[in-house]
Design an enzyme around this catalytic site. Sequence first.
Site, PDB file in Angstrom:
ATOM      1  N   THR A 183       0.926  -1.170   0.027  1.00 21.40           N
ATOM      2  CA  THR A 183       0.079   0.074   0.013  1.00 21.40           C
ATOM      3  C   THR A 183       0.628   1.348  -0.160  1.00 21.40           C
ATOM      4  O   THR A 183       1.887   1.235   0.316  1.00 21.40           O
ATOM      5  CB  THR A 183      -0.987  -0.052   1.290  1.00 21.40           C
ATOM      6  OG1 THR A 183      -1.904   0.920   1.113  1.00 21.40           O
ATOM      7  CG2 THR A 183      -0.202   0.119   2.566  1.00 21.40           C
ATOM      8  N   GLN A 202      -1.325   3.938   6.997  1.00 21.18           N
ATOM      9  CA  GLN A 202      -0.727   2.975   5.922  1.00 21.18           C
ATOM     10  C   GLN A 202       0.343   2.255   6.332  1.00 21.18           C
ATOM     11  O   GLN A 202       0.621   1.035   6.023  1.00 21.18           O
ATOM     12  CB  GLN A 202      -0.566   3.791   4.758  1.00 21.18           C
ATOM     13  CG  GLN A 202      -1.875   4.449   4.205  1.00 21.18           C
ATOM     14  CD  GLN A 202      -2.881   3.541   4.075  1.00 21.18           C
ATOM     15  OE1 GLN A 202      -2.897   2.643   3.182  1.00 21.18           O
ATOM     16  NE2 GLN A 202      -3.962   3.822   4.718  1.00 21.18           N
ATOM     17  N   HIS A 236       0.203  -1.449   7.909  1.00 25.61           N
ATOM     18  CA  HIS A 236      -0.276  -2.510   6.913  1.00 25.61           C
ATOM     19  C   HIS A 236       0.656  -3.617   6.830  1.00 25.61           C
ATOM     20  O   HIS A 236       0.678  -4.742   6.983  1.00 25.61           O
ATOM     21  CB  HIS A 236      -0.620  -2.106   5.443  1.00 25.61           C
ATOM     22  CG  HIS A 236      -1.878  -1.728   5.590  1.00 25.61           C
ATOM     23  ND1 HIS A 236      -2.949  -2.585   5.368  1.00 25.61           N
ATOM     24  CD2 HIS A 236      -2.769  -0.428   5.213  1.00 25.61           C
ATOM     25  CE1 HIS A 236      -3.924  -2.074   4.962  1.00 25.61           C
ATOM     26  NE2 HIS A 236      -3.856  -0.796   5.183  1.00 25.61           N
ATOM     27  N   GLU A 258      -1.295   5.350  -5.049  1.00 23.51           N
ATOM     28  CA  GLU A 258      -2.535   4.758  -4.690  1.00 23.51           C
ATOM     29  C   GLU A 258      -3.344   5.362  -3.942  1.00 23.51           C
ATOM     30  O   GLU A 258      -4.803   5.402  -4.529  1.00 23.51           O
ATOM     31  CB  GLU A 258      -2.260   3.353  -3.900  1.00 23.51           C
ATOM     32  CG  GLU A 258      -3.313   2.557  -3.478  1.00 23.51           C
ATOM     33  CD  GLU A 258      -3.110   1.487  -2.477  1.00 23.51           C
ATOM     34  OE1 GLU A 258      -4.049   0.489  -2.185  1.00 23.51           O
ATOM     35  OE2 GLU A 258      -2.082   1.353  -1.824  1.00 23.51           O
ATOM     36  N   HIS A 259      -3.320   6.087  -2.895  1.00 24.41           N
ATOM     37  CA  HIS A 259      -4.042   7.071  -2.096  1.00 24.41           C
ATOM     38  C   HIS A 259      -3.343   8.373  -2.055  1.00 24.41           C
ATOM     39  O   HIS A 259      -2.117   8.408  -1.883  1.00 24.41           O
ATOM     40  CB  HIS A 259      -3.830   6.575  -0.752  1.00 24.41           C
ATOM     41  CG  HIS A 259      -4.470   4.909  -0.536  1.00 24.41           C
ATOM     42  ND1 HIS A 259      -3.798   4.115  -0.146  1.00 24.41           N
ATOM     43  CD2 HIS A 259      -5.800   4.804  -0.612  1.00 24.41           C
ATOM     44  CE1 HIS A 259      -4.388   3.105  -0.096  1.00 24.41           C
ATOM     45  NE2 HIS A 259      -5.833   3.291  -0.327  1.00 24.41           N
ATOM     46  N   ASP A 262     -11.351   3.223   2.640  1.00 21.76           N
ATOM     47  CA  ASP A 262     -10.980   1.891   3.271  1.00 21.76           C
ATOM     48  C   ASP A 262     -12.213   1.120   3.472  1.00 21.76           C
ATOM     49  O   ASP A 262     -12.274  -0.015   3.416  1.00 21.76           O
ATOM     50  CB  ASP A 262      -9.928   1.556   4.254  1.00 21.76           C
ATOM     51  CG  ASP A 262      -8.463   1.709   3.965  1.00 21.76           C
ATOM     52  OD1 ASP A 262      -8.231   1.801   2.781  1.00 21.76           O
ATOM     53  OD2 ASP A 262      -7.757   2.177   4.917  1.00 21.76           O
ATOM     54  N   GLU A 264      -5.593  -1.637 -49.121  1.00 23.26           N
ATOM     55  CA  GLU A 264      -5.004  -2.467 -48.344  1.00 23.26           C
ATOM     56  C   GLU A 264      -4.743  -3.813 -48.857  1.00 23.26           C
ATOM     57  O   GLU A 264      -4.171  -4.737 -48.224  1.00 23.26           O
ATOM     58  CB  GLU A 264      -5.711  -2.835 -46.933  1.00 23.26           C
ATOM     59  CG  GLU A 264      -5.723  -1.383 -46.156  1.00 23.26           C
ATOM     60  CD  GLU A 264      -6.621  -1.508 -44.792  1.00 23.26           C
ATOM     61  OE1 GLU A 264      -7.066  -2.798 -44.632  1.00 23.26           O
ATOM     62  OE2 GLU A 264      -6.729  -0.776 -43.889  1.00 23.26           O
ATOM     63  N   HIS A 315     -12.523  -7.967 -49.247  1.00 25.90           N
ATOM     64  CA  HIS A 315     -13.368  -7.132 -48.347  1.00 25.90           C
ATOM     65  C   HIS A 315     -14.459  -6.442 -49.011  1.00 25.90           C
ATOM     66  O   HIS A 315     -15.481  -6.191 -48.665  1.00 25.90           O
ATOM     67  CB  HIS A 315     -12.306  -6.262 -47.571  1.00 25.90           C
ATOM     68  CG  HIS A 315     -11.575  -6.853 -46.494  1.00 25.90           C
ATOM     69  ND1 HIS A 315     -10.837  -8.186 -46.641  1.00 25.90           N
ATOM     70  CD2 HIS A 315     -11.609  -6.517 -44.966  1.00 25.90           C
ATOM     71  CE1 HIS A 315     -10.405  -8.509 -45.359  1.00 25.90           C
ATOM     72  NE2 HIS A 315     -10.865  -7.394 -44.321  1.00 25.90           N
TER      73      HIS A 315
END
Length: 437
Positions: free
Chosen positions: A241, A263, A266, A332-333, A366, A421, A426
């Site tokens: 984290t 954090q 964690h 992340e945060h 969270d 092409e 096609h």
Amino acid sequence: MLRTIDLRSRTLTAQELATALPRPELDISAAHAAAVELIDAVRAQGVEALNEQAERFDGGRAASIRVPADEIQDALEQLDADVRAALEEMIRRVREGSRAQVPPERVTRLAPGAEITQRWQPVDRVGLYVPGGKAVYPSSVVMNAVAAQEAGVASIALVSPPQRDQGHRVHPTILAACALLGITEVYAMGGAGAIGALAYGVPAIELEPVNVITGPGNVYVAAAKRAVSSVAGIDAEAGPTEILIIADGSAAPAMVASDLLSQAEHDELAASVLVTDDAAFAERVNAELEAQCSATPHRERATTALTSQQSAIVLVDDLETAARVSNAYGPEHLEIQTRDDEAVLTNITAAGAIFMGPYAPVSLGDYLAGSNHVLPTGGQAARGASGLGAYTFLRAQQVIRYNRDALAEVTPKIVALANAEDLPAHGDAALAREATS
């Protein structure tokens, strides 16, 4: 406590900024070979390999890999009433936030008789990984499962490692969260082998392969998700984290310190970064952080995280530069606590989730903000990826409807492009409609 990186009076490119910023030592590729070996064992040996891996990594195997339905229901009945109420409110809020992420069907009319419809279809089946280890994460059950349910996914399988202190069963709080969400297909298995089981299936326990695998885990889980990504979609290769806080002297040092600490508790590899234009404020935050860390129950792992290379105070000349630093980091945060938070936000381009002002700590996200806490991590991931949401489980599909006249109008251009092409068949396919009309 936090080391200082002084970027004042320096003009750095985005790449130079990214290099100057703190990062954890994490190499998913180094775990790749081990993860592949575990996955291959599960593919070849099924339940036998899963049991062997549980003995090896979790300290013992579960009595039954597939968790019995009555065990899931019993866990709910024994759940603490306050925790149940909190989980129910989390489910309600995340459900509302996730529902808003499902795009409506949209029809675009390009000409008379010519239209395309953009629709979003859920995948048929998903596998959710809920980690064990240092903490219990019923919140991860909610974040993953509610997003999938609001997307319209019909079949959900959930895996979580057997816990040694729970008699080698999935933690009962995890099971209770499953019961609240109506998830009945739960397996006591973890690590890379569990990811392999979700991706390829295990017939002996009637585990069918899934289309998408989501949920956080350790470096081996991340490596396993990379290894199976050719057969099952994944959300991201989650790492430790991260929190980055942009703050100036108007912020409360105690609040900023508490968020950095939240954090750091964690994991020893968690990253806590403060970016500020006020050196005196940085010193006050550092003093607060040291005092709070010494009193927190998980002080040892938090101290390791805060004093390691991935955490730091970054001094900058101004808040515009602070935003540049944050964008180069891709947190992340991201928290913004300044005199003018909205002005800072206008310069932010890369962040998993953004928490504005002193009353929106990451811990709110969270649990009860209504946002999803499964976010891109692992070093600059937020610069190119978004967090988990209902959209993770949706497939964009375009439905094309043209009538004869609408096709005839563009057929000459189809022929011209096909010939350019060197793909004449096609053009012939369009011309064939004129011949039979």
